[in-house]
Design an enzyme around this catalytic site. Structure first.
Site, short mmCIF file in Angstrom:
data_model
loop_
_atom_site.label_atom_id
_atom_site.label_comp_id
_atom_site.label_asym_id
_atom_site.label_seq_id
_atom_site.Cartn_x
_atom_site.Cartn_y
_atom_site.Cartn_z
N CYS A 1 0.79 -1.25 0.00
CA CYS A 1 0.00 0.00 0.00
C CYS A 1 0.81 1.29 0.00
O CYS A 1 0.52 2.19 -0.79
CB CYS A 1 -0.95 0.00 1.19
SG CYS A 1 -2.25 -1.23 1.01
N ARG B 1 4.98 -8.25 -1.05
CA ARG B 1 4.84 -7.13 -1.99
C ARG B 1 5.66 -5.94 -1.50
O ARG B 1 5.50 -5.50 -0.38
CB ARG B 1 3.36 -6.76 -2.17
CG ARG B 1 2.59 -7.85 -2.93
CD ARG B 1 1.14 -7.51 -3.11
NE ARG B 1 0.37 -7.67 -1.89
CZ ARG B 1 -0.95 -7.48 -1.81
NH1 ARG B 1 -1.63 -7.13 -2.88
NH2 ARG B 1 -1.58 -7.65 -0.67
P1 NAD Z 1 -5.32 -8.40 -3.20
O1 NAD Z 1 -4.49 -8.28 -4.42
O2 NAD Z 1 -4.82 -9.22 -2.04
O3 NAD Z 1 -6.76 -8.95 -3.58
C1 NAD Z 1 -7.53 -8.50 -4.65
C2 NAD Z 1 -8.48 -9.63 -5.06
O4 NAD Z 1 -9.38 -9.14 -6.03
C3 NAD Z 1 -7.77 -10.83 -5.69
O5 NAD Z 1 -8.15 -12.02 -5.02
C4 NAD Z 1 -8.28 -10.83 -7.13
O6 NAD Z 1 -8.39 -12.13 -7.69
C5 NAD Z 1 -9.64 -10.17 -6.96
N1 NAD Z 1 -10.20 -9.64 -8.20
C6 NAD Z 1 -9.59 -8.94 -9.19
N2 NAD Z 1 -10.48 -8.65 -10.17
C7 NAD Z 1 -11.68 -9.14 -9.77
C8 NAD Z 1 -12.98 -9.16 -10.34
N3 NAD Z 1 -13.22 -8.58 -11.52
N4 NAD Z 1 -13.97 -9.76 -9.66
C9 NAD Z 1 -13.74 -10.36 -8.48
N5 NAD Z 1 -12.52 -10.38 -7.88
C10 NAD Z 1 -11.51 -9.78 -8.53
O7 NAD Z 1 -5.60 -6.91 -2.72
P2 NAD Z 1 -5.71 -6.34 -1.22
O8 NAD Z 1 -4.35 -6.26 -0.59
O9 NAD Z 1 -6.81 -7.05 -0.50
O10 NAD Z 1 -6.16 -4.84 -1.53
C11 NAD Z 1 -7.44 -4.53 -2.04
C12 NAD Z 1 -7.66 -3.03 -1.93
O11 NAD Z 1 -7.66 -2.64 -0.55
C13 NAD Z 1 -6.58 -2.17 -2.58
O12 NAD Z 1 -7.15 -1.02 -3.13
C14 NAD Z 1 -5.68 -1.81 -1.43
O13 NAD Z 1 -4.98 -0.61 -1.65
C15 NAD Z 1 -6.66 -1.65 -0.30
N6 NAD Z 1 -6.11 -1.88 1.04
C16 NAD Z 1 -5.22 -2.88 1.25
C17 NAD Z 1 -4.73 -3.10 2.53
C18 NAD Z 1 -3.70 -4.19 2.80
O14 NAD Z 1 -3.10 -4.15 3.86
N7 NAD Z 1 -3.52 -5.14 1.92
C19 NAD Z 1 -5.15 -2.30 3.60
C20 NAD Z 1 -6.10 -1.30 3.35
C21 NAD Z 1 -6.57 -1.10 2.06
#
Ligand code: NAD
Length: 429
Positions: free
Chosen positions: A260, A327
């Site tokens: 992030c 990551r």
């Molecule tokens: P991630 O990459 O772990 O997960 C994303 C998921 O979305 C994947 O499983 C992927 O297969 C799925 N996906 C993609 N396209 C799709 C579709 N069309 N339909 C259904 N599923 C689909 O991402 P994450 O780390 O969970 O982050 C998600 C969001 O939350 C980002 O915007 C990130 O910035 C934000 N965020 C992340 C964190 C963190 O600590 N990881 C904390 C706060 C906010």
């Protein structure tokens, strides 16, 4: 309430399992069929303390299900969370293609009033963009609200953070949506910050940029400490007692990482740029962070000389403890740099080694810290997992070729190690 969560990554899975835990009926949807099939068997592909239990409990009670069918999930739900990734595009801006794709899919299945919740981190204006996409793609007109509800959980303590957050931010002007979202989150005790969508979207970016700034600030201070003979840990402690400053995020080390901070800082710089403001401060924060990784490499060179043929024992690979997420991990980028200078690497991480094999490739992976030390010219502590703080350093000393420790996280007792005959190098101490 009936809830759908779209995108079952770190945020989606914790959100889905957390909402099921507090009494809602949740269906989690992802395009990754393998992931969904495993989750239906209770198999979780990420390491996150407490998440296994939460998911299995939800599956057992029938309050949590997993599916690849977005249509069915939208039809069954009153509130739909978008939790897909928003990676950096080639210019550093947030790539919204997954969000847009999901918005189109949701639009096609809307059959009555629904709330669509943007939980992914997205630039200001995305709430309106999703609204437009839904309006344009709905086969029949229905009422709906798109709201912003950014997530602040931290990997490594994500379940705890979701169930006991510092605050819940809701960005919308719809009283109907505010009422339903308040009801949804009622079992979670936290201050509700209800605001307009643009402010909610900015709160997320501003928070991450501020935290990254704090870390880069103390790293910059640590470089001066190194030069003047001060100890940055003492400095941070003395600063932290000041309630205006606080103790958190004042740890000098190899810099921040994770999925992030980097992407959100870059996206915020782009948002500023698009609005005519040059966010020089945040550019500096990124530069300091990159320099910090180089600094660790130069410390290894200072300790070992030419790195060709040198053997490096690395403790920790994940970007922080209690996660297997690699990551933008400082450990990975530092080890890559050391390897490119001719050093051979032996590494151990309590949770991230399987993932590291895909990312780092052919280094030697061993099954504990002592094997990492065996025959190495230096032991580098790159991620502050608890188990590395309580190692038997007499044993480590006997296993290393030379008693040299680089504590890139400042989490070891430097005076005890020096008394034991180690050459100890920390960051800013
Ligand atoms: P991630 O990459 O772990 O997960 C994303 C998921 O979305 C994947 O499983 C992927 O297969 C799925 N996906 C993609 N396209 C799709 C579709 N069309 N339909 C259904 N599923 C689909 O991402 P994450 O780390 O969970 O982050 C998600 C969001 O939350 C980002 O915007 C990130 O910035 C934000 N965020 C992340 C964190 C963190 O600590 N990881 C904390 C706060 C906010």
């Amino acid at each position: 309430m009936d809830v759908a969560v779209v995108g079952v990554g770190y945020v989606g899975l914790v959100t889905g399992a957390g909402l099921a835990r507090v009494g809602h009926k949740v269906v989690c949807v992802d395009v990754d069929e393998g992931k969904i099939s495993n989750l239906n068997k209770g198999l979780i592909s990420i390491f996150e303390p407490g998440l296994d239990e939460l998911v299995r409990a939800g599956l057992g009670e029938g309050s949590l299900t997993f599916s690849t069918d977005l249509n069915e999930a939208v039809e069954a739900s009153d509130i739909i969370f978008i939790c897909v990734g928003t990676p950096s595009d080639e210019n550093g801006a947030a790539d919204l293609s997954f969000v847009k794709e999901v918005a189109k899919g949701i639009a096609r299945a809307i059959d009555r009033y629904k709330i669509i919740v943007n939980k992914s981190t997205v630039p200001v204006g995305t709430t309106r963009l999703v609204e437009r996409i839904i309006e344009e793609n709905m086969p029949h007109p229905h009422e709906f609200d798109v709201i912003s509800n950014p997530e602040f959980l931290r990997e490594g303590s994500a379940v705890e953070d979701f169930l006991n957050p510092d605050r819940i931010v809701i960005g919308t002007s719809s009283q109907r949506a505010i009422g339903l979202m308040t009801e949804l989150y009622r079992p979670i005790k936290a201050p509700l910050a209800i605001t307009d969508p643009a402010s909610a979207e900015m709160i997320k970016y501003a928070s991450n940029a501020f935290l990254a700034t704090k870390v880069s600030f103390i790293n910059a201070i640590s470089n001066i400490c190194d030069a003047v003979g001060a100890d940055v840990k003492e400095v941070a402690l003395g600063m932290g007692y000041d309630r205006r400053i606080g103790f958190e995020f004042l740890k000098a080390g190899p810099g921040w990482g994770g999925s992030c901070f980097g992407k959100d800082c870059r996206a915020l710089i782009k948002i500023a740029e698009g609005n005519g403001y040059d966010f020089e401060l945040l550019k500096g924060v990124i530069e300091v962070n990159e320099a910090q990784r180089e600094l660790i490499v130069s410390k290894v060179k200072k300790l070992l000389g030419d790195l060709k043929g040198k053997r490096i024992g690395a403790l920790g690979l994940s970007f922080k403890p209690n996660t297997d997420d690699l990551r933008d991990s400082p450990a990975i980028s530092i080890l890559r740099k050391l390897r490119s200078k001719g050093a051979s690497i032996k590494a151990y991480d309590p949770a991230a080694m399987e993932n590291a094999k895909d990312v780092l490739g052919d280094i030697e992976y061993v099954s504990d810290a002592y094997q990492t030390a065996e025959g190495s010219d230096i032991l580098i502590l790159l991620t502050e997992w608890d188990e590395f703080k309580w190692l038997d350093f007499q044993k480590i000393k006997s296993l290393l070729r030379k008693p040299v420790v680089l504590d890139a996280r400042n989490c070891l007792d430097h005076s005890a190690l020096r008394k034991m005959g180690f050459t100890y190098e920390g960051v800013g101490r």
